[in-house]
Design an enzyme around this catalytic site. Structure first.
Site, PDB file in Angstrom:
ATOM      1  CG  ASN A   9      -1.683   1.231   1.441  1.00  0.00           C
ATOM      2  OD1 ASN A   9      -1.786   2.049   0.526  1.00  0.00           O
ATOM      3  ND2 ASN A   9      -2.264   1.384   2.618  1.00  0.00           N
ATOM      4  CD1 TRP A  10       3.418   0.928  -2.963  1.00  0.00           C
ATOM      5  CD2 TRP A  10       3.627   2.234  -4.774  1.00  0.00           C
ATOM      6  NE1 TRP A  10       4.147   0.226  -3.908  1.00  0.00           N
ATOM      7  CE2 TRP A  10       4.285   1.004  -5.026  1.00  0.00           C
ATOM      8  CE3 TRP A  10       3.635   3.197  -5.775  1.00  0.00           C
ATOM      9  CZ2 TRP A  10       4.934   0.732  -6.234  1.00  0.00           C
ATOM     10  CZ3 TRP A  10       4.280   2.933  -6.980  1.00  0.00           C
ATOM     11  CH2 TRP A  10       4.929   1.718  -7.203  1.00  0.00           C
ATOM     12  CG  HIS A  95      -5.782   2.116   5.073  1.00  0.00           C
ATOM     13  ND1 HIS A  95      -5.387   3.062   5.992  1.00  0.00           N
ATOM     14  CD2 HIS A  95      -4.773   1.222   4.982  1.00  0.00           C
ATOM     15  CE1 HIS A  95      -4.170   2.749   6.421  1.00  0.00           C
ATOM     16  NE2 HIS A  95      -3.782   1.640   5.832  1.00  0.00           N
ATOM     17  CD  GLU A  97      -2.917   5.699   6.669  1.00  0.00           C
ATOM     18  OE1 GLU A  97      -2.893   5.740   5.423  1.00  0.00           O
ATOM     19  OE2 GLU A  97      -1.991   5.223   7.357  1.00  0.00           O
ATOM     20  CB  SER A 212       5.024  -1.819  11.994  1.00  0.00           C
ATOM     21  OG  SER A 212       4.632  -0.472  12.234  1.00  0.00           O
ATOM     22  N   GLY A 234       4.982   1.306   4.760  1.00  0.00           N
ATOM     23  CA  GLY A 234       6.326   1.870   4.655  1.00  0.00           C
ATOM     24  C   GLY A 234       7.330   0.963   3.954  1.00  0.00           C
TER      25      GLY A 234
HETATM   26  P1  PGA Z   1       2.754   0.292   7.647  1.00  0.00           P
HETATM   27  O1  PGA Z   1       1.318   0.528   6.965  1.00  0.00           O
HETATM   28  O2  PGA Z   1       3.294  -0.995   7.082  1.00  0.00           O
HETATM   29  O3  PGA Z   1       3.572   1.497   7.245  1.00  0.00           O
HETATM   30  O4  PGA Z   1       2.536   0.223   9.110  1.00  0.00           O
HETATM   31  C1  PGA Z   1       0.438  -0.526   6.716  1.00  0.00           C
HETATM   32  C2  PGA Z   1      -0.848   0.010   6.158  1.00  0.00           C
HETATM   33  O5  PGA Z   1      -1.305   1.072   6.614  1.00  0.00           O
HETATM   34  O6  PGA Z   1      -1.459  -0.581   5.241  1.00  0.00           O
END
Ligand code: PGA
Length: 249
Positions: A9-10, A95, A97, A212, A234
């Protein structure tokens, strides 16, 4: 046996030149006999570029979101049919976010998943609890509510056509990962929830872990029986890290 899916997921990162480098490094670095499915989700303006660069490869590409509407006067929105037109096989929906910054409800996420399925795409439905919810013992209730909003709109036969991604909000972009056992417990619970609808479908649905995930922890997480892949933020922006996670699967 469920296949493993490693998905990048960029988020809102990249550009034509950076994407070209990242995708060519990923293409060059994948093993000839790839054992898992690989997906990248660039921002919408770069999906056509992904189609150009990945068209003849095993790497799939997908959107990061989709409109609840099919078409029309919805400025700024991208429809499921447009994602299909760009050759997307998948799109992420719900997601955290989007839920947090754009106020998306589980009902909207469910409508988005339905739009994708109608257009022949596979929704990657994200669910996950905040730290506060975990600490107050609400994790299962929260993720069940998010998942069931989607399952409620689906025919039984459509259930295996979705991917679920468990992403504890407190682990996203923070460097804090759920321990493999913590993640496994929630994945197992999610699969049980799906089995209430169909035991057969529950065995087929891929449930990814996100939050993460990186080369250092991927192997242990992916070894858990109900963890069928990763949704990687990330670490998906660095070809070496992304490839190392693919290799760990
Ligand atoms: P992250 O993000 O690997 O940077 O924690 C994962 C995601 O939000 O899909």
């Amino acid at each position: 046996m469920r296949r493993t899916l490693i998905a990048g997921n960029w988020k809102m990162n990249g550009g034509f030149s950076a994407n070209r480098s990242l995708l060519s490094e990923i293409k060059a670095g994948l093993p000839a006999s790839l054992q898992c499915d690989v997906l990248v989700c660039p921002p919408a303006p770069y999906l056509a570029q992904a189609a150009d660069l990945l068209g003849t490869t095993v790497v799939a590409w997908g959107g990061q979101d989709v409109s609840v509407h099919a078409q029309g006067a919805f400025t700024g929105e991208v429809s499921a049919a447009m994602l299909a037109d760009c050759g997307c096989k998948y799109a992420i929906v719900g997601h955290s976010e989007r839920r947090a910054y754009h106020g998306e409800s589980s009902e909207q996420v469910a409508q988005k998943a339905v739009q994708l399925l109608k257009a022949g795409l596979i929704p990657v439905v994200c669910v996950g609890e905040t730290l506060e919810q975990r600490e107050s013992g609400q994790t299962n209730e929260v993720v069940a509510g998010q998942l069931n909003a989607v399952l409620d709109l689906l025919e039984v036969s459509a259930v295996a056509g979705i991917v679920v991604a468990y992403e504890p909000v407190w682990a996203i972009g923070t460097g804090k990962t759920a321990t493999p056992q913590m993640a496994q417990d929630v994945h197992h619970f999610l699969r049980q929830q799906i089995s209430l609808k169909s035991a057969d479908m529950a065995e087929k649905v891929q449930i990814l872990y996100g939050g993460s995930m990186k080369p250092e922890n991927a192997r242990e997480l992916l070894a858990m029986p109900d963890i069928d892949g990763g949704l990687i933020g990330g670490a998906a922006l660095k070809s070496q890290d992304f490839l190392a996670i693919v290799a760990a699967s």
